[in-house]
Design an enzyme around this catalytic site. Sequence first.
Site, PDB file in Angstrom:
ATOM      1  N   ASP A 195       1.052  -0.761   0.023  1.00  0.00           N
ATOM      2  CA  ASP A 195       0.309   0.069   0.001  1.00  0.00           C
ATOM      3  C   ASP A 195       0.636   1.682   0.158  1.00  0.00           C
ATOM      4  OD1 ASP A 195       0.108   1.262   3.141  1.00  0.00           O
ATOM      5  OD2 ASP A 195       0.098  -0.981   2.716  1.00  0.00           O
TER       6      ASP A 195
ATOM      7  N   GLU B 123      -8.454   3.873  11.946  1.00  0.00           N
ATOM      8  CA  GLU B 123      -7.488   3.964  12.808  1.00  0.00           C
ATOM      9  C   GLU B 123      -6.761   4.991  13.651  1.00  0.00           C
ATOM     10  OE1 GLU B 123      -3.321   3.996  11.364  1.00  0.00           O
ATOM     11  OE2 GLU B 123      -4.187   3.906   8.804  1.00  0.00           O
TER      12      GLU B 123
ATOM     13  N   ASP C 193     -10.208   3.399   5.776  1.00  0.00           N
ATOM     14  CA  ASP C 193      -9.311   2.885   7.003  1.00  0.00           C
ATOM     15  C   ASP C 193      -8.893   3.747   7.410  1.00  0.00           C
ATOM     16  OD1 ASP C 193      -6.666   3.444   8.224  1.00  0.00           O
ATOM     17  OD2 ASP C 193      -5.455   4.400   6.498  1.00  0.00           O
TER      18      ASP C 193
END
Length: 278
Positions: free
Chosen positions: A77, A168, A166
């Site tokens: 990534d 987090e 994503d």
Amino acid sequence: MHVHRPRSPHRSRLTAAGVLLAALSLLLTVPGTAQAAASADDRPARGEARLGMGVVEHDGQGALPPEGLAATTEGVDVSGHQGNVDWPALWNSGVKWAYVKATEGTYYQNEYFGQQYNGSYDIGMIRGAYHFATPDSASGAAQANYFVDHGGGWSKDGKTLPGVLDIEWNPYGATCYGLSQSAMVDWIRDFTNTYKARTGRDAVIYTATSWWTECTGNYAGFGATNPLWVARYAEAPGTLPAGWDFHTMWQYTSTGPIVGDHNQFNGAYDRLQALANG
């Protein structure tokens, strides 16, 4: 009879200096004062967040996974942090899939997205896009729409993976973005429902078990629909967030041999193709 004696100017200066030193000492030892200011100075600029940015700080950096794991497919990534990527070198090293940061919040688009997203495709990789969520800046629906409108869509061409949420650690402030656990679950559901309505696909959820436990209360309600991409820099994925019996992808290190974070898809290449095709 009390006789008033004028205070010595010298003594006054010493007293003032002592007060100042005591105040400085207190500032340096009270939690949340000098330390908080320093940590605020260390925060990245908005838009600079990337997949797994908080993993090393919060979960630690472990070893690479053991050799010879069965039925896995190597991936990478990348974000604007990597700039123009040498895709032929990654392909020749065995990397067969890639995720590219497309957006963050409703305020940032990766300036290298074209080179990274198209370059990985052109070399032969199956690739997809990810969105770095900032739940304190806009609703889940607004961010999902922004993501789809700026590179996060999906097409059934056998080479495009479903988009990734994503979610987090917050690199800009409070770990859980100031949301309660129930409010965070609602925000994630708002994003994933909107993404599904726009693309027909369930978004992949990228997270770490420790963050998910702290910020959602280890909510188990997404495991039946959304593939899990778990972050853990160690020799095994470890305990997964509640609701998932297995991981689809595992980000195992941020120190890849060429560029980017490295990952393993939990299956052979034909299963990766199946995920792309829906």
